[in-house]
Write a protein that holds these residues in place. Sequence first.
Motif, PDB file in Angstrom:
ATOM      1  N   SER A  30      -7.666 112.101  85.335  1.00 29.15           N
ATOM      2  CA  SER A  30      -6.948 112.130  84.057  1.00 29.15           C
ATOM      3  C   SER A  30      -5.857 113.186  84.159  1.00 29.15           C
ATOM      4  O   SER A  30      -6.128 114.295  84.632  1.00 29.15           O
ATOM      5  N   PRO A  31      -4.648 112.873  83.708  1.00 34.94           N
ATOM      6  CA  PRO A  31      -3.587 113.885  83.756  1.00 34.94           C
ATOM      7  C   PRO A  31      -3.946 115.157  82.986  1.00 34.94           C
ATOM      8  O   PRO A  31      -3.621 116.257  83.433  1.00 34.94           O
ATOM      9  N   VAL A  32      -4.652 115.017  81.872  1.00 33.84           N
ATOM     10  CA  VAL A  32      -5.021 116.206  81.097  1.00 33.84           C
ATOM     11  C   VAL A  32      -6.044 117.040  81.865  1.00 33.84           C
ATOM     12  O   VAL A  32      -5.930 118.270  81.939  1.00 33.84           O
ATOM     13  N   ARG A  33      -7.030 116.396  82.474  1.00 33.49           N
ATOM     14  CA  ARG A  33      -8.040 117.149  83.238  1.00 33.49           C
ATOM     15  C   ARG A  33      -7.415 117.802  84.465  1.00 33.49           C
ATOM     16  O   ARG A  33      -7.758 118.938  84.805  1.00 33.49           O
ATOM     17  N   ILE A  34      -6.490 117.125  85.111  1.00 33.70           N
ATOM     18  CA  ILE A  34      -5.780 117.733  86.244  1.00 33.70           C
ATOM     19  C   ILE A  34      -4.999 118.946  85.751  1.00 33.70           C
ATOM     20  O   ILE A  34      -4.991 120.000  86.398  1.00 33.70           O
ATOM     21  N   ARG A  38      -5.478 122.791  86.898  1.00 33.03           N
ATOM     22  CA  ARG A  38      -4.315 123.561  87.381  1.00 33.03           C
ATOM     23  C   ARG A  38      -4.212 124.882  86.626  1.00 33.03           C
ATOM     24  O   ARG A  38      -4.029 125.941  87.228  1.00 33.03           O
ATOM     25  N   GLU A  39      -4.350 124.839  85.317  1.00 31.37           N
ATOM     26  CA  GLU A  39      -4.266 126.067  84.520  1.00 31.37           C
ATOM     27  C   GLU A  39      -5.414 127.021  84.843  1.00 31.37           C
ATOM     28  O   GLU A  39      -5.211 128.226  84.963  1.00 31.37           O
ATOM     29  N   LEU A  40      -6.618 126.490  84.998  1.00 41.28           N
ATOM     30  CA  LEU A  40      -7.776 127.331  85.287  1.00 41.28           C
ATOM     31  C   LEU A  40      -7.749 127.886  86.710  1.00 41.28           C
ATOM     32  O   LEU A  40      -8.445 128.854  87.010  1.00 41.28           O
ATOM     33  N   SER A  41      -6.930 127.297  87.577  1.00 43.62           N
ATOM     34  CA  SER A  41      -6.818 127.828  88.943  1.00 43.62           C
ATOM     35  C   SER A  41      -6.187 129.223  88.929  1.00 43.62           C
ATOM     36  O   SER A  41      -6.326 129.974  89.884  1.00 43.62           O
ATOM     37  N   GLN A  42      -5.536 129.570  87.824  1.00 43.62           N
ATOM     38  CA  GLN A  42      -4.911 130.885  87.676  1.00 43.62           C
ATOM     39  C   GLN A  42      -5.854 131.896  87.024  1.00 43.62           C
ATOM     40  O   GLN A  42      -5.498 133.045  86.837  1.00 43.62           O
ATOM     41  N   GLY A  43      -7.037 131.446  86.639  1.00 44.58           N
ATOM     42  CA  GLY A  43      -8.017 132.322  86.001  1.00 44.58           C
ATOM     43  C   GLY A  43      -8.544 131.693  84.726  1.00 44.58           C
ATOM     44  O   GLY A  43      -8.073 130.651  84.287  1.00 44.58           O
ATOM     45  N   GLY A  44      -9.518 132.355  84.124  1.00 46.16           N
ATOM     46  CA  GLY A  44     -10.138 131.849  82.912  1.00 46.16           C
ATOM     47  C   GLY A  44      -9.140 131.723  81.772  1.00 46.16           C
ATOM     48  O   GLY A  44      -8.202 132.514  81.661  1.00 46.16           O
ATOM     49  N   ALA A  52      -1.647 125.281  74.406  1.00 49.16           N
ATOM     50  CA  ALA A  52      -0.243 125.700  74.502  1.00 49.16           C
ATOM     51  C   ALA A  52       0.361 125.316  75.850  1.00 49.16           C
ATOM     52  O   ALA A  52       1.496 124.840  75.922  1.00 49.16           O
ATOM     53  N   ALA A  53      -0.385 125.509  76.922  1.00 52.07           N
ATOM     54  CA  ALA A  53       0.137 125.226  78.268  1.00 52.07           C
ATOM     55  C   ALA A  53       0.343 123.735  78.502  1.00 52.07           C
ATOM     56  O   ALA A  53       1.304 123.331  79.170  1.00 52.07           O
ATOM     57  N   LEU A  54      -0.539 122.907  77.956  1.00 55.44           N
ATOM     58  CA  LEU A  54      -0.487 121.473  78.215  1.00 55.44           C
ATOM     59  C   LEU A  54       0.272 120.688  77.149  1.00 55.44           C
ATOM     60  O   LEU A  54       0.649 119.538  77.385  1.00 55.44           O
ATOM     61  N   GLY A  55       0.456 121.286  75.987  1.00 55.35           N
ATOM     62  CA  GLY A  55       1.186 120.606  74.924  1.00 55.35           C
ATOM     63  C   GLY A  55       0.451 119.412  74.346  1.00 55.35           C
ATOM     64  O   GLY A  55       1.072 118.430  73.947  1.00 55.35           O
ATOM     65  N   VAL A  56      -0.876 119.495  74.312  1.00 63.59           N
ATOM     66  CA  VAL A  56      -1.689 118.429  73.715  1.00 63.59           C
ATOM     67  C   VAL A  56      -2.570 119.052  72.636  1.00 63.59           C
ATOM     68  O   VAL A  56      -2.675 120.274  72.528  1.00 63.59           O
ATOM     69  N   SER A  57      -3.228 118.215  71.858  1.00 63.22           N
ATOM     70  CA  SER A  57      -4.021 118.706  70.735  1.00 63.22           C
ATOM     71  C   SER A  57      -5.303 119.405  71.188  1.00 63.22           C
ATOM     72  O   SER A  57      -5.830 119.136  72.277  1.00 63.22           O
ATOM     73  N   GLN A  58      -5.815 120.255  70.319  1.00 61.29           N
ATOM     74  CA  GLN A  58      -7.055 120.968  70.605  1.00 61.29           C
ATOM     75  C   GLN A  58      -8.234 120.013  70.761  1.00 61.29           C
ATOM     76  O   GLN A  58      -9.026 120.166  71.693  1.00 61.29           O
ATOM     77  N   PRO A  59      -8.374 118.991  69.892  1.00 62.77           N
ATOM     78  CA  PRO A  59      -9.490 118.056  70.102  1.00 62.77           C
ATOM     79  C   PRO A  59      -9.417 117.338  71.458  1.00 62.77           C
ATOM     80  O   PRO A  59     -10.449 117.099  72.098  1.00 62.77           O
ATOM     81  N   LEU A  60      -8.205 117.024  71.920  1.00 62.50           N
ATOM     82  CA  LEU A  60      -8.064 116.348  73.207  1.00 62.50           C
ATOM     83  C   LEU A  60      -8.462 117.279  74.349  1.00 62.50           C
ATOM     84  O   LEU A  60      -9.175 116.878  75.275  1.00 62.50           O
ATOM     85  N   VAL A  61      -8.030 118.531  74.280  1.00 59.95           N
ATOM     86  CA  VAL A  61      -8.421 119.507  75.308  1.00 59.95           C
ATOM     87  C   VAL A  61      -9.936 119.672  75.309  1.00 59.95           C
ATOM     88  O   VAL A  61     -10.571 119.667  76.373  1.00 59.95           O
ATOM     89  N   TYR A  85     -13.000 129.378  79.455  1.00 60.68           N
ATOM     90  CA  TYR A  85     -13.378 128.379  80.447  1.00 60.68           C
ATOM     91  C   TYR A  85     -12.885 128.816  81.817  1.00 60.68           C
ATOM     92  O   TYR A  85     -11.770 129.328  81.959  1.00 60.68           O
ATOM     93  N   VAL A  86     -13.738 128.625  82.826  1.00 62.03           N
ATOM     94  CA  VAL A  86     -13.407 128.986  84.202  1.00 62.03           C
ATOM     95  C   VAL A  86     -13.870 127.871  85.135  1.00 62.03           C
ATOM     96  O   VAL A  86     -14.805 127.130  84.825  1.00 62.03           O
ATOM     97  N   LEU A  87     -13.210 127.778  86.279  1.00 66.41           N
ATOM     98  CA  LEU A  87     -13.648 126.824  87.303  1.00 66.41           C
ATOM     99  C   LEU A  87     -14.919 127.334  87.949  1.00 66.41           C
ATOM    100  O   LEU A  87     -15.062 128.530  88.197  1.00 66.41           O
ATOM    101  N   THR A  88     -15.831 126.432  88.234  1.00 70.17           N
ATOM    102  CA  THR A  88     -17.062 126.835  88.906  1.00 70.17           C
ATOM    103  C   THR A  88     -16.861 126.971  90.405  1.00 70.17           C
ATOM    104  O   THR A  88     -17.643 127.628  91.070  1.00 70.17           O
TER     105      THR A  88
END
Length: 105
Positions: A30-34, A38-44, A52-61, A85-88
């Motif tokens: 999914s483009p949103v999950r990707i 990508r955002e979490l690769s920079q840290g939690g 804000a970073a993805l420009g999508v709604s909070q419920p969708l995130v 949220y952080v990558l495992t």
Amino acid sequence: MTTSPPPTPPADEPIRDLQAASDLLRALASPVRIGIVRELSQGGKYVHELVAALGVSQPLVSQHLRVLRTSRLVTARRQAREIQYVLTDDHVAHIVLDAIRHAQE
């Protein structure tokens, strides 16, 4: 420019390992999950930062974070009244970042 063929998995690769790899790719499909990975690769990050970073709604995130958490690709840590949220596993970030770079070539 010559490229070498991709490595071939051994013929005796257990089907459960192939299934696990398939499940991982499905969780990322999914483009949103990707974008989240990508955002979490920079840290939690907190949900509002991902919004804000993805420009999508909070419920969708939140919906996509639920998929990533269910797949055990993302974990949540409570920080006061917010959840970070952080990558495992950093390997997932490498897969996503390599896929993005490949798509840009």
